[in-house]
Structure formats: structure tokens, C-alpha cells
Write a protein that holds these residues in place. Structure first.
Motif, PDB file in Angstrom:
ATOM      1  N   ILE A 253       0.733  -1.218   0.002  1.00  0.00           N
ATOM      2  CA  ILE A 253      -0.047   0.030   0.078  1.00  0.00           C
ATOM      3  C   ILE A 253       0.883   1.165   0.288  1.00  0.00           C
ATOM      4  O   ILE A 253       0.260   2.258  -0.145  1.00  0.00           O
ATOM      5  CB  ILE A 253      -1.065   0.206   1.146  1.00  0.00           C
ATOM      6  N   ARG A 254       2.203   0.973   0.201  1.00  0.00           N
ATOM      7  CA  ARG A 254       3.178   2.266   0.099  1.00  0.00           C
ATOM      8  C   ARG A 254       3.014   2.650  -1.636  1.00  0.00           C
ATOM      9  O   ARG A 254       3.444   3.805  -1.751  1.00  0.00           O
ATOM     10  CB  ARG A 254       4.442   2.102   0.739  1.00  0.00           C
ATOM     11  N   GLU A 255       2.881   1.683  -2.264  1.00  0.00           N
ATOM     12  CA  GLU A 255       3.328   1.878  -3.804  1.00  0.00           C
ATOM     13  C   GLU A 255       2.155   1.641  -4.505  1.00  0.00           C
ATOM     14  O   GLU A 255       1.877   1.919  -5.645  1.00  0.00           O
ATOM     15  CB  GLU A 255       4.402   0.884  -4.375  1.00  0.00           C
ATOM     16  N   ASN A 256       0.797   1.051  -4.076  1.00  0.00           N
ATOM     17  CA  ASN A 256      -0.238   0.558  -4.917  1.00  0.00           C
ATOM     18  C   ASN A 256      -1.491   0.674  -4.418  1.00  0.00           C
ATOM     19  O   ASN A 256      -1.583   1.041  -2.892  1.00  0.00           O
ATOM     20  CB  ASN A 256      -0.175  -0.999  -5.182  1.00  0.00           C
ATOM     21  N   GLY A 257      -2.493   0.743  -5.047  1.00  0.00           N
ATOM     22  CA  GLY A 257      -3.921   0.754  -4.186  1.00  0.00           C
ATOM     23  C   GLY A 257      -4.190  -0.393  -3.257  1.00  0.00           C
ATOM     24  O   GLY A 257      -3.720  -1.513  -3.636  1.00  0.00           O
ATOM     25  N   ALA A 258      -4.887   0.040  -2.226  1.00  0.00           N
ATOM     26  CA  ALA A 258      -5.104  -1.129  -1.324  1.00  0.00           C
ATOM     27  C   ALA A 258      -5.898  -2.211  -1.812  1.00  0.00           C
ATOM     28  O   ALA A 258      -5.889  -3.442  -1.443  1.00  0.00           O
ATOM     29  CB  ALA A 258      -5.672  -0.506  -0.140  1.00  0.00           C
ATOM     30  N   ALA A 259      -6.946  -1.896  -2.368  1.00  0.00           N
ATOM     31  CA  ALA A 259      -7.888  -2.903  -3.193  1.00  0.00           C
ATOM     32  C   ALA A 259      -7.352  -3.821  -3.919  1.00  0.00           C
ATOM     33  O   ALA A 259      -7.935  -4.839  -4.540  1.00  0.00           O
ATOM     34  CB  ALA A 259      -8.878  -2.079  -3.655  1.00  0.00           C
ATOM     35  N   THR A 260      -6.058  -3.493  -4.554  1.00  0.00           N
ATOM     36  CA  THR A 260      -5.562  -4.220  -5.659  1.00  0.00           C
ATOM     37  C   THR A 260      -4.664  -5.359  -5.368  1.00  0.00           C
ATOM     38  O   THR A 260      -4.191  -6.070  -6.433  1.00  0.00           O
ATOM     39  CB  THR A 260      -5.003  -3.261  -6.602  1.00  0.00           C
ATOM     40  N   LEU A 261      -4.358  -5.473  -3.861  1.00  0.00           N
ATOM     41  CA  LEU A 261      -3.383  -6.647  -3.746  1.00  0.00           C
ATOM     42  C   LEU A 261      -4.001  -7.993  -4.047  1.00  0.00           C
ATOM     43  O   LEU A 261      -5.175  -8.177  -3.616  1.00  0.00           O
ATOM     44  CB  LEU A 261      -3.075  -6.502  -2.356  1.00  0.00           C
ATOM     45  N   THR A 262      -3.263  -8.889  -4.717  1.00  0.00           N
ATOM     46  CA  THR A 262      -3.858 -10.332  -4.793  1.00  0.00           C
ATOM     47  C   THR A 262      -2.602 -11.062  -4.197  1.00  0.00           C
ATOM     48  O   THR A 262      -1.604 -10.945  -4.043  1.00  0.00           O
ATOM     49  CB  THR A 262      -3.788 -10.661  -6.109  1.00  0.00           C
ATOM     50  N   ALA A 263      -3.183 -12.214  -3.655  1.00  0.00           N
ATOM     51  CA  ALA A 263      -2.251 -13.075  -2.913  1.00  0.00           C
ATOM     52  C   ALA A 263      -1.071 -13.650  -3.779  1.00  0.00           C
ATOM     53  O   ALA A 263       0.099 -13.841  -3.261  1.00  0.00           O
ATOM     54  CB  ALA A 263      -3.030 -14.419  -2.409  1.00  0.00           C
ATOM     55  N   HIS A 264      -1.090 -13.884  -5.034  1.00  0.00           N
ATOM     56  CA  HIS A 264       0.119 -14.084  -5.695  1.00  0.00           C
ATOM     57  C   HIS A 264       1.071 -13.016  -5.854  1.00  0.00           C
ATOM     58  O   HIS A 264       2.058 -13.387  -6.386  1.00  0.00           O
ATOM     59  CB  HIS A 264      -0.308 -14.887  -7.147  1.00  0.00           C
ATOM     60  N   ASP A 265       0.648 -11.784  -5.384  1.00  0.00           N
ATOM     61  CA  ASP A 265       1.484 -10.802  -5.695  1.00  0.00           C
ATOM     62  C   ASP A 265       2.693 -10.979  -4.425  1.00  0.00           C
ATOM     63  O   ASP A 265       3.696 -10.250  -4.423  1.00  0.00           O
ATOM     64  CB  ASP A 265       0.896  -9.337  -5.314  1.00  0.00           C
ATOM     65  N   PHE A 266       2.515 -11.979  -3.566  1.00  0.00           N
ATOM     66  CA  PHE A 266       3.506 -12.364  -2.478  1.00  0.00           C
ATOM     67  C   PHE A 266       4.648 -12.667  -2.878  1.00  0.00           C
ATOM     68  O   PHE A 266       5.860 -12.478  -2.401  1.00  0.00           O
ATOM     69  CB  PHE A 266       2.743 -13.239  -1.449  1.00  0.00           C
ATOM     70  N   SER A 267       4.544 -13.409  -4.293  1.00  0.00           N
ATOM     71  CA  SER A 267       5.715 -13.834  -5.031  1.00  0.00           C
ATOM     72  C   SER A 267       6.699 -12.753  -5.120  1.00  0.00           C
ATOM     73  O   SER A 267       7.959 -13.053  -5.049  1.00  0.00           O
ATOM     74  CB  SER A 267       5.110 -14.193  -6.425  1.00  0.00           C
ATOM     75  N   GLN A 268       6.261 -11.679  -5.426  1.00  0.00           N
ATOM     76  CA  GLN A 268       7.189 -10.395  -5.891  1.00  0.00           C
ATOM     77  C   GLN A 268       7.469  -9.683  -4.576  1.00  0.00           C
ATOM     78  O   GLN A 268       8.638  -8.871  -4.271  1.00  0.00           O
ATOM     79  CB  GLN A 268       6.568  -9.311  -6.797  1.00  0.00           C
ATOM     80  N   LEU A 269       6.698  -9.517  -3.647  1.00  0.00           N
ATOM     81  CA  LEU A 269       6.490  -8.787  -2.246  1.00  0.00           C
ATOM     82  C   LEU A 269       7.551  -9.380  -1.325  1.00  0.00           C
ATOM     83  O   LEU A 269       8.384  -8.664  -0.662  1.00  0.00           O
ATOM     84  CB  LEU A 269       5.197  -8.659  -1.488  1.00  0.00           C
ATOM     85  N   LEU A 270       7.629 -10.838  -1.203  1.00  0.00           N
ATOM     86  CA  LEU A 270       8.300 -11.364  -0.175  1.00  0.00           C
ATOM     87  C   LEU A 270       9.932 -11.194  -0.223  1.00  0.00           C
ATOM     88  O   LEU A 270      10.595 -10.678   0.594  1.00  0.00           O
ATOM     89  CB  LEU A 270       7.925 -12.957  -0.076  1.00  0.00           C
ATOM     90  N   PRO A 271      10.445 -11.228  -1.657  1.00  0.00           N
ATOM     91  CA  PRO A 271      11.749 -11.073  -1.861  1.00  0.00           C
ATOM     92  C   PRO A 271      12.232  -9.541  -1.349  1.00  0.00           C
ATOM     93  O   PRO A 271      13.236  -9.516  -0.778  1.00  0.00           O
ATOM     94  CB  PRO A 271      12.203 -11.029  -3.436  1.00  0.00           C
ATOM     95  N   ARG A 272      11.378  -8.504  -1.678  1.00  0.00           N
ATOM     96  CA  ARG A 272      11.637  -7.288  -1.081  1.00  0.00           C
ATOM     97  C   ARG A 272      11.720  -7.084   0.226  1.00  0.00           C
ATOM     98  O   ARG A 272      12.602  -6.262   0.895  1.00  0.00           O
ATOM     99  CB  ARG A 272      10.832  -6.344  -1.722  1.00  0.00           C
ATOM    100  N   VAL A 273      10.518  -7.585   0.900  1.00  0.00           N
ATOM    101  CA  VAL A 273      10.506  -7.339   2.439  1.00  0.00           C
ATOM    102  C   VAL A 273      11.653  -8.067   3.130  1.00  0.00           C
ATOM    103  O   VAL A 273      12.123  -7.960   3.952  1.00  0.00           O
ATOM    104  CB  VAL A 273       9.061  -8.039   2.864  1.00  0.00           C
TER     105      VAL A 273
END
Ligand code: APR
Ligand code: MG
Length: 278
Positions: A253-273
């Protein structure tokens, strides 16, 4: 519960307790996890849990699922291997040694499934139970931990108390159940509560409403499976998975709309976090 043994988990706690991945390690160091999830009607839940487990750092993952689900998972998580699901199989007979097992996403409960869960309790492995594996039952005394991950509706069914009552008293009710049943309770929602059998507990500060969408819980189950296979300490394993799951949504939500997160986005979010926390 004794509030002195409860704490809010912080970024420093995660950074201090996350297993180091450097040096002389190999995939066996991190264990093989068994994911019992997905069905022909609900293949995605298993895929999302598998993504969560692989990105969280599990060494190897085997998925015990139906053949129709297998093709969906394989396309998204080619790293996983499969065992054709038959709930009359004993986990001990599955021909592999596992470091941990997660059971439930995308599975409709029935008698054979319940018997399989009971058999899993006989194995000396940490067990994560979610979704279809959560029911009203008592838990046998065992040495390896059991982790149950209900959202308030599921917890309501497990303890026969209305969701509304649970919402007003999350810490006390989760802690009472954890102590009575000897299980780790991850009561999900805003400020997820993690209650341990010894009366201690953790409140998680991360996460936001972008997670309120089908699939985010399945991803967490996979992350929990990874952590019980990679951490020595069960409290830290559970707290870190829940914290990092929420931190992914906070980054989103720092970079994208809160309504738009999908669970498969974790594939890209986890490496960064994880890059920030390791
Ligand atoms: N703030 C922080 N975290 C949140 C918030 C919020 N406002 N809302 C949801 N979450 C987190 C929860 O803490 C949990 O980790 O998102 C995750 C949601 O998990 P589940 O409720 O298990 O959702 P999921 O299984 O992915 O999808 C819902 O579950 O019970 C079934 O039939 C139901 O299809 C539905 C599915
Ligand atoms: Mg769920």
C-alpha cells in the motif's frame, strides 16, 4: 493471561531471530515441508500456499493433492513435487521424512480427512492446521507443536462462541484455548493475536485491509510451513511468518492501491521485504 508474557513483535525481533542463509548450507538444511492442500475445485489455495512456502525459504516442498490441482500448482510453482492424494495413506508411509506439515487450504472436511489429521498428530512433526482442517475437536498431548490459524469465523466454529464475542475479547479467548488444548493459536485479522500453550503471546503490528481478500490466508499457511521447517524456535517461527505476511501488505500500500493486492503478488513482495529484514 499474564500480560507480562505478552508482547508486540517488532522489526528488530524479526531481524534478530530470522535464520541466517549464508555460509555452508544446502537445501537439506531447511527441511522438506509437506503441504496438504488444494482440490480439483480449489486448486489455487494450494498454489498460493506453495508460493508462500517457497518464497519464505523452505528447502523443499512436497504437495499432497488431487491430480487436477497438481497441474495448476505446477504451472505456478515448478519447484514443488507431488504425492497423489489418498487420505487412507499414513504420513509415515509417504516415503519421505518431513520437517513439518501444513494441512487444510482448499480442502472440504470429511471423515477420511479428519482421520488423516488424527494420524498426522501421531507423527513427531510440527503441524499447521488451517481452513478445512479447522474443526471443533480436542487435541492429543504431543511433543511437536500444533498451530491452528483461524480467522474469527473459523475460531467461532472451533470454540462455539459467536464471532462478535470473540472480536471483543481476542487475546483472552485465544490464550484460554491455547492453554486448554496445548496448541498455538494464530487468531487472524487486524492485529493478529498469537497465543502459546504456556500462556505467553504476541500481538502482530503489521498488515492492513489490503489483505482482506480470498487467498491471503492460504499464503500465510505456506509461510508458516516454511518457518516451522527453518526455525529452531516455534514462537519465533510463527511470529516471523505473521509479521512478514503483514509487512508485505504494508509495502504494497505504500506503492499501490489497497484494493488491488492479490495473494500471488506475495511472490514479488516477499523478496523485497526479506531483503530488508535478513
Ligand atoms: N488488517 C490486517 N490483516 C488482515 C486484515 C486487516 N484489516 N484483514 C485480513 N487480514 C489478514 C488476516 O490476518 C489473515 O492473515 O489476511 C489474512 C486472511 O486470511 P483468511 O481469513 O484465512 O482468508 P483466506 O483464507 O485467504 O480467504 C477467505 O476463507 O474461510 C474461508 O470461505 C472463506 O473463502 C473464504 C476464505
Ligand atoms: Mg483462510
Amino acid at each position: 493471561p499474564q500480560t507480562s508474557t505478552w508482547k508486540v513483535w517488532t522489526e528488530e525481533d524479526v531481524a534478530r531471530t530470522l535464520p541466517k542463509r549464508d555460509g555452508n548450507v544446502h537445501k537439506g538444511t531447511y527441511g522438506t515441508g509437506l503441504l496438504v492442500a488444494g482440490s480439483d475445485d480449489m486448486p489455487g489455495s494450494a498454489a498460493l500456499a506453495a508460493i508462500g512456502a517457497m518464497r519464505m525459504g523452505i528447502g523443499k516442498l512436497s504437495v499432497f493433492t488431487e491430480s487436477g490441482a497438481k497441474n495448476v500448482i505446477a504451472a505456478l510453482v515448478p519447484e514443488a513435487t507431488y504425492i497423489q492424494r489418498d487420505f487412507s495413506k499414513k504420513i509415515g508411509d509417504l516415503g519421505q521424512k518431513f520437517a513439518g506439515i501444513a494441512i487444510g487450504p482448499g480442502i472440504e472436511p470429511n471423515e477420511a480427512f479428519e482421520a488423516f489429521i488424527a494420524a498426522a498428530f501421531q507423527e513427531p512433526l510440527p503441524v499447521v492446521l488451517d481452513a478445512g482442517a479447522l474443526s471443533k475437536r480436542t487435541y492429543p498431548k504431543r511433543t511437536a507443536p500444533v498451530i491452528v490459524t483461524p480467522h474469527p469465523g473459523e475460531f467461532s466454529r472451533m470454540i462455539d462462541i459467536p464471532s462478535k464475542t470473540i472480536a471483543a475479547d481476542r487475546i483472552r479467548l485465544a490464550s484460554a484455548y491455547a492453554r486448554e488444548q496445548g496448541v498455538v493459536v494464530v487468531l487472524k485479522g487486524q492485529y493478529t493475536v498469537i497465543a502459546f500453550p504456556d500462556g505467553s503471546g504476541i500481538v502482530n503490528p503489521t498488515g492492513n485491509g489490503s489483505l482482506a481478500k480470498g487467498g491471503s490466508g492460504d499464503t500465510l499457511t505456506g509461510m508458516l510451513l516454511a518457518n516451522i521447517c527453518t526455525h529452531d524456535n516455534i514462537k519465533e517461527a510463527v511470529a516471523n511468518a505473521v509479521y512478514i505476511h503483514g509487512a508485505c501488505a504494508d509495502l504494497w500500500i505504500r506503492e499501490n492501491g489497497a484494493a488491488t493486492l492479490t495473494a500471488h503478488d506475495f511472490s514479488q513482495l516477499l523478496p523485497r521485504v526479506m531483503h530488508k529484514l535478513e
